[in-house]
Design an enzyme around this catalytic site. Sequence first.
Site, mmCIF file in Angstrom:
data_model
loop_
_atom_site.group_PDB
_atom_site.id
_atom_site.type_symbol
_atom_site.label_atom_id
_atom_site.label_comp_id
_atom_site.label_asym_id
_atom_site.label_seq_id
_atom_site.Cartn_x
_atom_site.Cartn_y
_atom_site.Cartn_z
ATOM 1 N N ASP A 1 26.763 18.262 5.691
ATOM 2 C CA ASP A 1 26.476 16.922 5.182
ATOM 3 C C ASP A 1 24.963 16.842 4.988
ATOM 4 O O ASP A 1 24.220 17.660 5.529
ATOM 5 C CB ASP A 1 26.945 15.870 6.197
ATOM 6 C CG ASP A 1 26.630 14.446 5.750
ATOM 7 O OD1 ASP A 1 26.665 14.177 4.533
ATOM 8 O OD2 ASP A 1 26.334 13.598 6.616
ATOM 9 N N SER A 2 24.528 15.858 4.246
ATOM 10 C CA SER A 2 23.089 15.642 4.092
ATOM 11 C C SER A 2 22.438 15.303 5.429
ATOM 12 O O SER A 2 21.244 15.500 5.603
ATOM 13 C CB SER A 2 22.835 14.514 3.107
ATOM 14 O OG SER A 2 23.448 13.328 3.559
ATOM 15 N N HIS B 1 29.606 8.349 6.544
ATOM 16 C CA HIS B 1 29.055 7.464 7.577
ATOM 17 C C HIS B 1 30.004 6.300 7.901
ATOM 18 O O HIS B 1 29.999 5.788 9.022
ATOM 19 C CB HIS B 1 27.751 6.815 7.094
ATOM 20 C CG HIS B 1 26.507 7.607 7.338
ATOM 21 N ND1 HIS B 1 26.164 8.692 6.584
ATOM 22 C CD2 HIS B 1 25.495 7.443 8.230
ATOM 23 C CE1 HIS B 1 24.990 9.166 6.998
ATOM 24 N NE2 HIS B 1 24.574 8.436 7.997
ATOM 25 N N CYS C 1 32.237 7.274 1.973
ATOM 26 C CA CYS C 1 31.004 7.836 2.530
ATOM 27 C C CYS C 1 31.322 8.203 3.964
ATOM 28 O O CYS C 1 31.923 7.406 4.689
ATOM 29 C CB CYS C 1 29.869 6.810 2.474
ATOM 30 S SG CYS C 1 28.371 7.319 3.367
ATOM 31 N N CYS D 1 30.265 15.409 2.790
ATOM 32 C CA CYS D 1 29.289 14.473 2.240
ATOM 33 C C CYS D 1 29.858 14.036 0.900
ATOM 34 O O CYS D 1 30.133 14.867 0.043
ATOM 35 C CB CYS D 1 27.963 15.213 2.040
ATOM 36 S SG CYS D 1 26.741 14.337 1.047
ATOM 37 N N GLU E 1 22.934 3.922 10.716
ATOM 38 C CA GLU E 1 22.009 4.820 11.423
ATOM 39 C C GLU E 1 21.201 4.074 12.480
ATOM 40 O O GLU E 1 20.686 4.673 13.411
ATOM 41 C CB GLU E 1 21.104 5.531 10.420
ATOM 42 C CG GLU E 1 21.931 6.393 9.480
ATOM 43 C CD GLU E 1 21.188 7.577 8.907
ATOM 44 O OE1 GLU E 1 19.954 7.563 8.899
ATOM 45 O OE2 GLU E 1 21.874 8.515 8.475
#
Lengths: 276, 276
Positions: free
Chosen positions: B18-19, B194, B192, B81, B160
Amino acid sequence: METETRPDSRLDPIGVFDSGIGGLTVAAALSRLLPSETIFYIGDTARVPYGGKSRKTVERYSVEIGGLLLAEQAKIIVVACNTASALAVPRLKQIFNVPIQDVVAPGAAVAVRTTRSKRVGVVGTRATIASGAYERAIQALDPTIEVFSAPCPLLVPLIEEGMFNDSITDQVLARYLQPLLEQSIDTLVLGCTHYPLARQAIARAAGENVTLVDSAENCALAVQALLKANSLAAPSDQLGHLNVALTDATEGFLRTAERALNLQIGDVELRSVQAG
Amino acid sequence: METETRPDSRLDPIGVFDSGIGGLTVAAALSRLLPSETIFYIGDTARVPYGGKSRKTVERYSVEIGGLLLAEQAKIIVVACNTASALAVPRLKQIFNVPIQDVVAPGAAVAVRTTRSKRVGVVGTRATIASGAYERAIQALDPTIEVFSAPCPLLVPLIEEGMFNDSITDQVLARYLQPLLEQSIDTLVLGCTHYPLARQAIARAAGENVTLVDSAENCALAVQALLKANSLAAPSDQLGHLNVALTDATEGFLRTAERALNLQIGDVELRSVQAG
């Protein structure tokens, strides 16, 4: 720093870089203050943001972008990124033989001159605040000043969304500034080059008893002094312009910033970084 | 895809990238579903996020990280990702001769099976939404389904910051989801990796009439099928573990994610990317 002055190096551009678009607030302040100067701006949008990355990585990226500016004949390098200013300037000064202006020292000096209560607040990215760069710079000038810092990690994303005047931004700011206001600060340093774009919202949240110190404006004044000291200022009959290059084709919020800062940016050039 | 199966390649790790840290939701889903498998995860935190960057840059970064996973003997590459899945998977399949699983196709397939009203919403980063990847994947399976998409650029920064349950996150989500809810969607794809971390907040904002499709869980199911089809599944008497490497020393919200996902992550390794 002594720099050999060739007859024409005064006509060379001021090199300015940032991790992304935020440093255009510095470029805009330079354009207003020094209309004779041409500015070459590089935004490292392929690797933006620097704010959460390690010192080693930020140094590596800054040296690479500094080299690209020197390839454009930059007569001076302006580090228009508080994270890079806080983490990478010693390394840049070690490597490059041109004057280098960071964005931390000028803001710190103005904060010291501004505060009456000797209680100064600083807001910035997580990396800038964790570096303690503003605290050190302020206390080196006046050790009696108390510095209260707050990382504001959501503020850059909010600004990049163009949410300069928005109830959500107001709530986020209220939360970030509360601990600083409880310390009765009378001066607040905007320790991130994005932040001047949200100056009105920050002023609302800080209240009328707090004076804002804009690192972009004060950096431009420091560049003016540094150019003069090195006999590098462009002749006043010149008319400068602004060139912008990015390291990734996506312009992100470039056009939002262009409008908000009332800048004239034409075609944007692309520069490769070693990542590819 | 035909892959030569050496006797021991079943014991090689599943490579996941993932990024940044978000793809750990996929690693966590894989660990739960496939406890015999060892997972080697790389987060490209030196260049996070990919979400606002161009196709060419995302391809370049993905190929580089894919190569690092193959250096770890990965028997399969999982692109955890959504931005890289949307932009870089064709290039990865062209270059690398191992099975490659993206995170878009499984979520799209489940959305098609889930919707009754044939009105599906998709949320993701700006790059993922602009790519139209989910819309294409869903309509390839059922062209009668209408897809309504909304980029949610502030959601990753909020996650985050660990603001999974926060009034500011609720307000941001309400604003992003309003145009989708006005279209009477009955299914919402979390496009996504996240986003599963904020699943509760997203469920509150979407309301009880909307079924959430979690791309992490469905990606893990697709990996299970792909391993089986390629005779690459680890023997069931093995006990796998999770290795994590990052490309920048700053761990960012790794420990936040570790707690939220109930993962066991030991020492984190560092991998260099060409940027330095």
